[in-house]
Design an enzyme around this catalytic site. Structure first.
Site, mmCIF file in Angstrom:
data_model
loop_
_atom_site.group_PDB
_atom_site.id
_atom_site.type_symbol
_atom_site.label_atom_id
_atom_site.label_comp_id
_atom_site.label_asym_id
_atom_site.label_seq_id
_atom_site.Cartn_x
_atom_site.Cartn_y
_atom_site.Cartn_z
ATOM 1 N N GLU A 250 1.476 4.107 7.427
ATOM 2 C CA GLU A 250 0.311 3.995 6.410
ATOM 3 C C GLU A 250 -0.196 5.232 5.744
ATOM 4 O O GLU A 250 -0.130 6.170 6.080
ATOM 5 C CB GLU A 250 -0.770 2.952 7.374
ATOM 6 N N HIS B 143 3.539 1.906 2.181
ATOM 7 C CA HIS B 143 3.885 2.514 3.224
ATOM 8 C C HIS B 143 5.523 2.183 3.362
ATOM 9 O O HIS B 143 5.985 1.200 2.797
ATOM 10 C CB HIS B 143 3.189 1.724 4.519
ATOM 11 N N ASN C 23 0.767 -1.458 0.091
ATOM 12 C CA ASN C 23 -0.092 -0.106 -0.015
ATOM 13 C C ASN C 23 0.877 1.279 -0.047
ATOM 14 O O ASN C 23 0.357 2.330 0.544
ATOM 15 C CB ASN C 23 -0.932 -0.171 1.182
HETATM 16 C C1 F6R Z 1 9.382 -3.477 8.549
HETATM 17 C C2 F6R Z 1 8.695 -2.299 7.659
HETATM 18 C C3 F6R Z 1 7.546 -2.551 6.764
HETATM 19 C C4 F6R Z 1 8.405 -3.489 5.644
HETATM 20 C C5 F6R Z 1 7.101 -3.616 4.594
HETATM 21 C C6 F6R Z 1 7.629 -4.849 3.486
HETATM 22 O O1 F6R Z 1 10.150 -2.953 9.518
HETATM 23 O O2 F6R Z 1 9.101 -1.220 7.985
HETATM 24 O O3 F6R Z 1 7.601 -1.206 6.104
HETATM 25 O O4 F6R Z 1 9.368 -3.022 4.884
HETATM 26 O O5 F6R Z 1 6.064 -3.769 5.145
HETATM 27 O O6 F6R Z 1 7.533 -5.905 3.986
HETATM 28 P P1 F6R Z 1 8.032 -7.201 3.080
HETATM 29 O O7 F6R Z 1 9.501 -7.015 3.095
HETATM 30 O O8 F6R Z 1 7.684 -8.204 4.149
HETATM 31 O O9 F6R Z 1 7.357 -7.278 1.883
#
Ligand code: F6R
Length: 260
Positions: A142, A137, A135
Site C-alpha cells: 500500500e 499498490h 491507489n
Molecule cells: C492481487 C494483487 C493486487 C491486485 C490489485 C488490482 O494479488 O496483488 O495488487 O492486482 O488490487 O486488483 P483488480 O485486478 O481486482 O483490480
C-alpha cells in the site's frame, strides 16, 4: 519501462498470455509470479485454453503468488489460494505442489520469511505478473510501503478494503491484513508484466508511468526495473501525456521480447 497500449481488455489478456507462452517456450521450467484480482482472470482463461489445446505446458513450471489474506484458510472461497486453484491451477497441467501462495494461518511472520527463502531456492522469479490497485499498490504494498520491502505483513488501506469488498457477501468477515511480497522482492523478478484495464485505473497508471518515484505510488518503483512491460487498454492509458511516443515505440518493437 515499455508501455504497450492496446484496444481493450481482451487484447491485454491476449498479449499477456502470449508473453507467458513465450516464457514457457524459452524456459519450460519458468518460475512465475502470479496475481489475483479481476484483471488477470481473462489472461488466465487464455492460458487454460492454450494448455488444454496442448500449445503450452506448465508441467515443469512453478509459481509464487504475490499475496494472501491473513485470517482466511486455504479452502475459504475468498482466499487467494482458493482463487488460484479455481481460476487457473485446477485447469492446467501444473503440479499443485509447485504452486506457492503465502500461508499465514499459523505464524504469518515466519511464513513471510520462509516465502522469501523458497523464492530464492527456486532460483528467483522469471516472469512476474502484476495488477495495479487504484491507489497505486502492487501486491498489497500500500502507499507508504518501503520501496525495498520484503515479504511481510501489511495492513490494507481503507480504499483497498472497499475495492475488494465486492468479493465478500454482506456481513461476511473481510480481512484487513495480508502477507504480501515486498516491492524489493517483486523488483528482483527477471521480467515483470503489469496489466491494467479500465478508466478507474487511469490515474494510478499515470502516476506509475509518468509520476515521480515515490512510496505514495508503490508501482512507480517499476520505473527502476530494467525489464518491465506495462500492458494497458485504451481506457487505462487515458491520462498518459506521452501516449503518442509509447505508441510510436510500440510499432517498432517485437512485443514478445520487450523490456527497458
Ligand atoms: C492481487 C494483487 C493486487 C491486485 C490489485 C488490482 O494479488 O496483488 O495488487 O492486482 O488490487 O486488483 P483488480 O485486478 O481486482 O483490480
Amino acid at each position: 519501462m515499455q508501455v504497450i497500449i492496446v484496444e481493450d481488455a481482451a487484447a491485454v489478456a491476449y498479449l499477456g498470455a502470449q508473453m507467458c507462452r513465450s516464457a514457457l517456450e524459452n524456459k519450460p521450467d519458468t518460475v512465475f509470479g502470479l496475481a489475483t484480482g479481476s484483471t488477470p482472470v481473462a489472461m488466465y482463461n487464455q492460458l487454460i485454453d492454450l494448455t488444454q489445446n496442448s500449445v503450452i505446458s506448465f508441467c515443469k513450471a512453478r509459481s509464487f503468488n504475490l499475496d494472501e489474506y491473513i485470517g482466511l484458510s486455504a479452502n475459504h472461497p475468498q482466499s487467494y489460494r482458493w482463487f488460484m486453484n479455481q481460476r487457473l491451477f485446477n485447469h492446467i497441467d501444473i503440479d499443485i505442489n509447485n504452486t506457492y501462495v503465502p500461508d499465514g494461518a499459523i505464524d504469518p511472520q515466519l511464513a513471510a520469511r520462509q516465502y522469501e527463502r523458497l523464492i530464492t531456492q527456486s532460483g528467483g522469479i522469471d516472469l512476474q505478473i502484476l495488477g495495479l490497485g487504484r491507489n497505486g499498490h502492487i501486491g498489497f504494498n500500500e502507499p507508504s510501503s518501503s520501496l525495498v520491502s520484503r515479504t511481510r505483513i501489511k495492513t490494507l488501506s481503507g480504499e483497498t478494503v472497499a475495492d475488494n469488498s465486492r468479493f465478500f457477501a454482506e456481513g461476511e468477515f473481510q480481512p484487513s491484513t495480508a502477507i504480501t511480497m515486498g516491492i524489493g522482492t517483486i523488483m528482483e523478478a527477471k521480467k515483470i508484466v503489469l496489466l491494467a484495464t479500465g478508466t478507474e485505473k487511469s490515474n494510478a497508471v499515470k502516476r506509475m508511468v509518468e509520476g515521480s518515484l515515490s512510496a505514495s505510488c508503490p508501482a512507480s518503483a517499476l520505473q527502476m526495473h530494467e525489464n518491465t512491460t506495462v500492458l494497458l487498454d485504451e481506457e487505462a492509458a487515458g491520462q498518459l501525456s506521452n501516449k503518442a511516443y509509447y505508441q510510436q515505440v510500440q510499432k517498432s518493437t517485437n512485443l514478445l521480447s520487450v523490456g527497458g
